[in-house]
Structure formats: structure tokens, C-alpha cells
Scaffold this motif. Structure first.
Motif, PDB file in Angstrom:
ATOM      1  N   ARG A   1     -14.693  68.587 105.604  1.00 54.00           N
ATOM      2  CA  ARG A   1     -15.759  67.703 105.129  1.00 54.00           C
ATOM      3  C   ARG A   1     -15.952  66.544 106.101  1.00 54.00           C
ATOM      4  O   ARG A   1     -15.032  66.139 106.818  1.00 54.00           O
ATOM      5  CB  ARG A   1     -15.416  67.153 103.736  1.00 54.00           C
ATOM      6  CG  ARG A   1     -15.392  68.208 102.640  1.00 54.00           C
ATOM      7  CD  ARG A   1     -15.105  67.565 101.279  1.00 54.00           C
ATOM      8  NE  ARG A   1     -13.837  66.870 101.274  1.00 54.00           N
ATOM      9  CZ  ARG A   1     -13.621  65.704 100.667  1.00 54.00           C
ATOM     10  NH1 ARG A   1     -14.617  65.088 100.057  1.00 54.00           N
ATOM     11  NH2 ARG A   1     -12.426  65.150 100.689  1.00 54.00           N
TER      12      ARG A   1
ATOM     13  N   GLU B   1     -13.520  63.633 105.772  1.00 56.17           N
ATOM     14  CA  GLU B   1     -12.198  63.921 106.326  1.00 56.17           C
ATOM     15  C   GLU B   1     -12.192  63.738 107.840  1.00 56.17           C
ATOM     16  O   GLU B   1     -11.256  63.136 108.406  1.00 56.17           O
ATOM     17  CB  GLU B   1     -11.788  65.349 105.963  1.00 56.17           C
ATOM     18  CG  GLU B   1     -11.639  65.580 104.465  1.00 56.17           C
ATOM     19  CD  GLU B   1     -11.679  67.036 104.056  1.00 56.17           C
ATOM     20  OE1 GLU B   1     -11.606  67.306 102.836  1.00 56.17           O
ATOM     21  OE2 GLU B   1     -11.797  67.908 104.955  1.00 56.17           O
TER      22      GLU B   1
ATOM     23  N   TYR C   1      -2.816  61.654 102.950  1.00 51.63           N
ATOM     24  CA  TYR C   1      -4.143  62.165 102.565  1.00 51.63           C
ATOM     25  C   TYR C   1      -4.440  63.495 103.256  1.00 51.63           C
ATOM     26  O   TYR C   1      -4.854  64.477 102.610  1.00 51.63           O
ATOM     27  CB  TYR C   1      -5.200  61.129 102.922  1.00 51.63           C
ATOM     28  CG  TYR C   1      -6.615  61.631 102.911  1.00 51.63           C
ATOM     29  CD1 TYR C   1      -7.314  61.827 101.722  1.00 51.63           C
ATOM     30  CD2 TYR C   1      -7.285  61.900 104.117  1.00 51.63           C
ATOM     31  CE1 TYR C   1      -8.619  62.289 101.719  1.00 51.63           C
ATOM     32  CE2 TYR C   1      -8.592  62.349 104.123  1.00 51.63           C
ATOM     33  CZ  TYR C   1      -9.262  62.544 102.921  1.00 51.63           C
ATOM     34  OH  TYR C   1     -10.562  62.995 102.928  1.00 51.63           O
TER      35      TYR C   1
ATOM     36  N   LYS D   1      -6.437  69.903  89.492  1.00 51.57           N
ATOM     37  CA  LYS D   1      -7.147  68.664  89.156  1.00 51.57           C
ATOM     38  C   LYS D   1      -6.356  67.429  89.588  1.00 51.57           C
ATOM     39  O   LYS D   1      -6.925  66.470  90.124  1.00 51.57           O
ATOM     40  CB  LYS D   1      -7.373  68.617  87.644  1.00 51.57           C
ATOM     41  CG  LYS D   1      -8.085  67.358  87.136  1.00 51.57           C
ATOM     42  CD  LYS D   1      -9.538  67.294  87.565  1.00 51.57           C
ATOM     43  CE  LYS D   1     -10.326  66.297  86.742  1.00 51.57           C
ATOM     44  NZ  LYS D   1      -9.780  64.939  86.727  1.00 51.57           N
TER      45      LYS D   1
ATOM     46  N   GLN E   1      -6.707  67.025  93.312  1.00 49.66           N
ATOM     47  CA  GLN E   1      -8.053  66.577  93.652  1.00 49.66           C
ATOM     48  C   GLN E   1      -8.226  65.087  93.345  1.00 49.66           C
ATOM     49  O   GLN E   1      -8.802  64.344  94.143  1.00 49.66           O
ATOM     50  CB  GLN E   1      -9.085  67.377  92.864  1.00 49.66           C
ATOM     51  CG  GLN E   1     -10.531  66.957  93.137  1.00 49.66           C
ATOM     52  CD  GLN E   1     -10.928  67.154  94.578  1.00 49.66           C
ATOM     53  OE1 GLN E   1     -11.006  68.284  95.046  1.00 49.66           O
ATOM     54  NE2 GLN E   1     -11.168  66.071  95.306  1.00 49.66           N
ATOM     55  N   ASP E   2      -7.704  64.654  92.208  1.00 53.16           N
ATOM     56  CA  ASP E   2      -7.807  63.233  91.846  1.00 53.16           C
ATOM     57  C   ASP E   2      -7.060  62.358  92.848  1.00 53.16           C
ATOM     58  O   ASP E   2      -7.532  61.263  93.194  1.00 53.16           O
ATOM     59  CB  ASP E   2      -7.237  62.995  90.441  1.00 53.16           C
ATOM     60  CG  ASP E   2      -8.126  63.565  89.347  1.00 53.16           C
ATOM     61  OD1 ASP E   2      -9.293  63.902  89.641  1.00 53.16           O
ATOM     62  OD2 ASP E   2      -7.655  63.684  88.200  1.00 53.16           O
ATOM     63  N   ARG E   3      -5.907  62.832  93.300  1.00 55.45           N
ATOM     64  CA  ARG E   3      -5.132  62.051  94.276  1.00 55.45           C
ATOM     65  C   ARG E   3      -5.874  61.959  95.606  1.00 55.45           C
ATOM     66  O   ARG E   3      -5.903  60.902  96.231  1.00 55.45           O
ATOM     67  CB  ARG E   3      -3.758  62.703  94.463  1.00 55.45           C
ATOM     68  CG  ARG E   3      -2.836  61.969  95.420  1.00 55.45           C
ATOM     69  CD  ARG E   3      -2.548  60.563  94.978  1.00 55.45           C
ATOM     70  NE  ARG E   3      -1.594  59.917  95.867  1.00 55.45           N
ATOM     71  CZ  ARG E   3      -1.596  58.617  96.152  1.00 55.45           C
ATOM     72  NH1 ARG E   3      -2.513  57.823  95.619  1.00 55.45           N
ATOM     73  NH2 ARG E   3      -0.701  58.098  96.958  1.00 55.45           N
ATOM     74  N   VAL E   4      -6.476  63.051  96.048  1.00 57.01           N
ATOM     75  CA  VAL E   4      -7.258  63.034  97.289  1.00 57.01           C
ATOM     76  C   VAL E   4      -8.432  62.072  97.162  1.00 57.01           C
ATOM     77  O   VAL E   4      -8.707  61.279  98.070  1.00 57.01           O
ATOM     78  CB  VAL E   4      -7.747  64.457  97.632  1.00 57.01           C
ATOM     79  CG1 VAL E   4      -8.821  64.422  98.722  1.00 57.01           C
ATOM     80  CG2 VAL E   4      -6.575  65.326  98.081  1.00 57.01           C
ATOM     81  N   THR E   5      -9.123  62.110  96.038  1.00 56.54           N
ATOM     82  CA  THR E   5     -10.264  61.214  95.813  1.00 56.54           C
ATOM     83  C   THR E   5      -9.826  59.759  95.816  1.00 56.54           C
ATOM     84  O   THR E   5     -10.487  58.892  96.410  1.00 56.54           O
ATOM     85  CB  THR E   5     -10.946  61.549  94.472  1.00 56.54           C
ATOM     86  OG1 THR E   5     -11.400  62.907  94.509  1.00 56.54           O
ATOM     87  CG2 THR E   5     -12.124  60.632  94.210  1.00 56.54           C
ATOM     88  N   GLN E   6      -8.699  59.478  95.156  1.00 54.04           N
ATOM     89  CA  GLN E   6      -8.190  58.108  95.135  1.00 54.04           C
ATOM     90  C   GLN E   6      -7.854  57.631  96.544  1.00 54.04           C
ATOM     91  O   GLN E   6      -8.201  56.511  96.944  1.00 54.04           O
ATOM     92  CB  GLN E   6      -6.943  58.014  94.250  1.00 54.04           C
ATOM     93  CG  GLN E   6      -6.350  56.598  94.176  1.00 54.04           C
ATOM     94  CD  GLN E   6      -4.888  56.580  93.797  1.00 54.04           C
ATOM     95  OE1 GLN E   6      -4.174  57.568  93.978  1.00 54.04           O
ATOM     96  NE2 GLN E   6      -4.421  55.459  93.264  1.00 54.04           N
TER      97      GLN E   6
ATOM     98  N   GLU F   1      -9.047  58.673  99.380  1.00 48.13           N
ATOM     99  CA  GLU F   1     -10.273  58.454 100.151  1.00 48.13           C
ATOM    100  C   GLU F   1     -10.822  57.052  99.895  1.00 48.13           C
ATOM    101  O   GLU F   1     -11.262  56.359 100.829  1.00 48.13           O
ATOM    102  CB  GLU F   1     -11.324  59.504  99.781  1.00 48.13           C
ATOM    103  CG  GLU F   1     -11.085  60.859 100.401  1.00 48.13           C
ATOM    104  CD  GLU F   1     -12.125  61.889  99.974  1.00 48.13           C
ATOM    105  OE1 GLU F   1     -13.062  61.527  99.224  1.00 48.13           O
ATOM    106  OE2 GLU F   1     -11.995  63.059 100.382  1.00 48.13           O
ATOM    107  N   LYS F   2     -10.797  56.628  98.654  1.00 52.41           N
ATOM    108  CA  LYS F   2     -11.318  55.297  98.315  1.00 52.41           C
ATOM    109  C   LYS F   2     -10.425  54.190  98.857  1.00 52.41           C
ATOM    110  O   LYS F   2     -10.919  53.150  99.322  1.00 52.41           O
ATOM    111  CB  LYS F   2     -11.475  55.189  96.799  1.00 52.41           C
ATOM    112  CG  LYS F   2     -12.559  56.109  96.250  1.00 52.41           C
ATOM    113  CD  LYS F   2     -12.649  56.061  94.730  1.00 52.41           C
ATOM    114  CE  LYS F   2     -13.758  56.986  94.227  1.00 52.41           C
ATOM    115  NZ  LYS F   2     -13.853  56.997  92.741  1.00 52.41           N
TER     116      LYS F   2
END
Length: 380
Positions: free
Chosen positions: A201, A204, A335, A349, A352-357, A359-360
Motif C-alpha cells: 500500500r 506503507e 509496524y 481483526k 489489523q487494529d494494531r497495524v491501523t493504530q 499507522e496513526k
């Protein structure tokens, strides 16, 4: 009356009555005390500081003048876990907290903060050290208002040293905490090179490109922190180490525990640790990153000014921004490794939530790194 002992742990406490009586003298004074009951519980220590073997809660009852009273003590067991943590200038020098207690430095902190009282430092035959200390009962910060309160007290704490309070200079107080910590992270974090083929992506790829450039400047950036005004710093301001306690007048006071990372650092670095680590731990939620980033700094500056400091605020801002950005040396490799895992487990899930966190969080670090570069160019 026979002493009743209930030991719910692996710890051998059956022959520790003399140590408990020594603690009681600190708590109750030099009066006649009879120990009635002892219970020992494991507090389930999970934080990944490998020099901590365990944290335990000893409690029970004593008798003073025919009156039974409760007592409560925290026992922390520390140990050497590697050759590197034998170095007094390592950020995680394993003996540091024992030496802090033994030196009585915590009795002379600025009024803005307090510390748990150390009752006894006990060397064991197995090479561990037992730290017997006060059990502080208080509230952990959960709201932006409470975090702002802590940030202001932190500003007052650091500000006292900017305004002339003598900075202790024992050889075991770390003088380059962030340099030591980043070096350790580079040694133990996942190697991003092992995972870059899994970056697909745009976000990334942008993170990886930025991180490569940031890494090239790390030594120069760490060196620049040495130009900031110096303060005594705690450097481990996670939620669990900061307790808001009401004194006898019902006024909130800040009590800091776990002084293992005590350092002499640049102004703003302590605030960076507080902001960064509580993002990482999920205490500060992603929707509050921006608001907390600003409010914490404003509260910290207010605390510095409370102490009479009239210096250049950009210096504190630089320490805050760069200190937060440097946490990326751990966050970005983590990450990238999780992104690679997610490719093979895309329905996970939690992953995915950890990756999203992350990223922020990394987005905040990237923005603060850019601001630090701008401040550095101004030669503050």
C-alpha cells in the motif's frame, strides 16, 4: 499468638519478619509492633523491562497497643539480565533504582512531584535485589484533563532545575537516555529489511521511505539534544507509573513511581516519553492524538513558567518533537513486521487494529520529526 502467613507467590517470604519490622519503623515510627498476619500476592507484572523479575504486594495486620491495624507494602525484585545492563550509563542499568532509593535523592525532589518512599534495599544471595517500598494508592490518568494536570506538574518538576535547583550528578544517573534507548531498539527491533517485500500500500511505502531518511539523521539528531537545557528526568511516564493522589487538604498531587530510568535529559524529553508511550500503550486513543499533542505541551510550558522560567519555548518544543519522533525506531520496524504477518493472516481483526493504530502513531511521529527539523534549522 502464632503469625499467620498466606503466600500466594513463588517468593520466599517466610523468614522476612526482620525486614518487615524495619519497614514498619518507617511507616509507624519506633513503637512496639506485633506482626499478626502476612499475605503475599503477585501483581502480575507484564511490562517488558527485563531487569524487573516481579512486583509483589505484601499486606496484612499488625497489633499496636492492643489495636489491630492494616499494613501494605510493595516489593519489587530486580535482577541483571544482560551484560549491557551492567553499564551504569545504560538506559536500563539494572541497579539504578536500588541506588536511587539508597541515595535518598527522592527525598529532595521539587514540590511538583512526589515519589513512593523506599523503606529497604536488600541484596539477596541469588544476585537479585529486593526493593521494599511504600504502597501508593491513587488514580491513574484516564482523561485529557488528568494528563494535562500531570504535564503541568512535569513542567514544574523539570522547571525547578532550569531555575537553579542543583541537578544530581551521580555516576549511575543516565546522561544520554534516548541515545542508549534508540541503540537498544535498533539491536532488538525486527529488521525491516526482512519484510519490505510485503509493503504494497502507498502508506506503507511512504512510511518506509521516510524511516530510511530519518534513520540517516539519527546520530546527528541525538547529538543535537545535548544542546538543550538540562533537567532531571523520570523517562518512564507510562500511565501505571503516574498516580494522582489527594493530600490531607484534598488537593491533587502527582506521585511518580519506578525511577529505574532516571536521567539527566534535555527539556521536553520527559514530556515526549509521556505522550509517546501512552499512545503506544493505547491509553491515549487515536482520536485524541492531535488534541493531546497540543494540550500536553501547553500544560508543560505553563508548568515551566510557574517556576519562573522565561527561556525559549522552542527549545522545549524541539525536545518534545524529536523525543516523540525517535520512538519510531521501535514503532516502524514493529509496524512493518505486522504488515507482513497481516498479508498471511488478513482476517485477523486484532492484527489489523494494531497495524491501523501504528499507522496513526507513526503519522504523528513523522509530523513531529518534520517540525523538529524546522526548529533545528532555526538554530534554537
Amino acid at each position: 499468638m502464632k503469625l499467620l502467613i498466606q503466600n500466594n507467590t513463588r517468593l520466599s517470604i517466610e523468614n522476612k519478619e526482620n525486614q518487615l519490622y524495619a519497614c514498619f519503623q518507617n511507616i509507624f515510627g519506633k513503637i512496639a509492633i506485633e506482626l499478626v498476619t502476612i499475605t503475599c500476592d503477585d501483581l502480575g507484572y507484564k511490562t517488558p523491562n527485563f531487569t524487573t523479575s516481579g512486583i509483589f504486594h505484601l499486606h496484612g495486620t499488625i497489633r499496636i497497643k492492643n489495636e489491630q491495624l492494616p499494613w501494605s507494602i510493595i516489593l519489587k525484585v530486580i535482577k541483571s539480565d544482560s551484560t549491557e545492563t551492567e553499564d551504569p550509563q545504560h538506559h536500563n542499568y539494572w541497579r539504578r533504582e536500588a541506588l536511587v532509593f539508597g541515595s535518598k535523592l527522592l527525598d529532595d525532589l521539587p514540590d511538583a512531584v512526589q515519589a513512593a518512599k523506599g523503606y529497604l534495599v536488600e541484596e539477596q544471595q541469588d544476585g537479585t535485589i529486593w526493593l521494599w517500598m511504600e504502597h501508593v494508592k491513587g488514580q491513574y490518568a484516564n482523561s485529557q484533563e488528568q494528563f494535562d494536570f500531570i504535564a503541568r506538574q512535569l513542567g514544574r518538576f523539570n522547571g525547578a532545575y532550569l531555575m537553579g535547583k542543583e541537578i544530581p550528578n551521580q555516576k549511575w544517573i543516565c546522561k544520554g537516555w534516548l541515545k542508549s534507548w534508540t541503540t537498544a531498539c535498533q539491536m532488538y527491533a525486527p529488521n525491516p529489511e526482512d519484510y519490505i517485500n510485503h509493503l504494497h500500500r502507498d502508506i506503507e511505502s511512504r512510511i518506509w521511505a521516510w524511516f530510511q531518511g530519518f534513520n540517516e539523521q539519527i546520530e546527528n539528531n541525538l547529538s543535537s539534544l545535548g544542546n538543550l537545557p538540562r533537567v532531571l528526568a523520570h523517562q518512564d511516564l507510562s500511565q501505571m507509573n503516574m498516580l494522582i493522589v489527594k493530600n490531607d487538604l484534598k488537593i491533587d498531587r502527582l506521585v511518580l513511581i519506578d525511577w529505574q530510568f532516571m536521567s539527566i535529559s534535555g527539556v521536553g524529553e520527559d514530556l515526549a516519553k509521556m505522550f509517546g508511550v501512552n499512545m503506544s500503550l493505547g491509553i491515549i486513543p487515536p482520536d485524541l492524538y492531535k488534541a493531546c499533542q497540543a494540550s500536553l505541551f501547553n500544560a508543560y510550558i505553563a508548568g515551566l513558567k510557574d517556576m519562573g522560567w522565561k527561556g525559549d519555548e522552542r527549545q522545549a518544543r524541539y525536545g518534545y518533537c524529536l523525543g516523540t519522533a525517535l520512538r519510531s525506531v521501535w514503532e516502524v520496524p514493529k509496524y512493518i513486521s505486522l504488515v507482513a504477518q497481516l498479508e498471511n493472516d488478513h482476517l485477523n481483526k486484532n492484527l489489523q487494529d494494531r497495524v491501523t493504530q501504528l499507522e496513526k502513531i507513526i503519522k504523528v511521529q513523522m509530523e513531529m520529526a518534520l517540525e523538529a527539523d524546522t526548529l533545528k534549522a532555526l538554530k534554537i
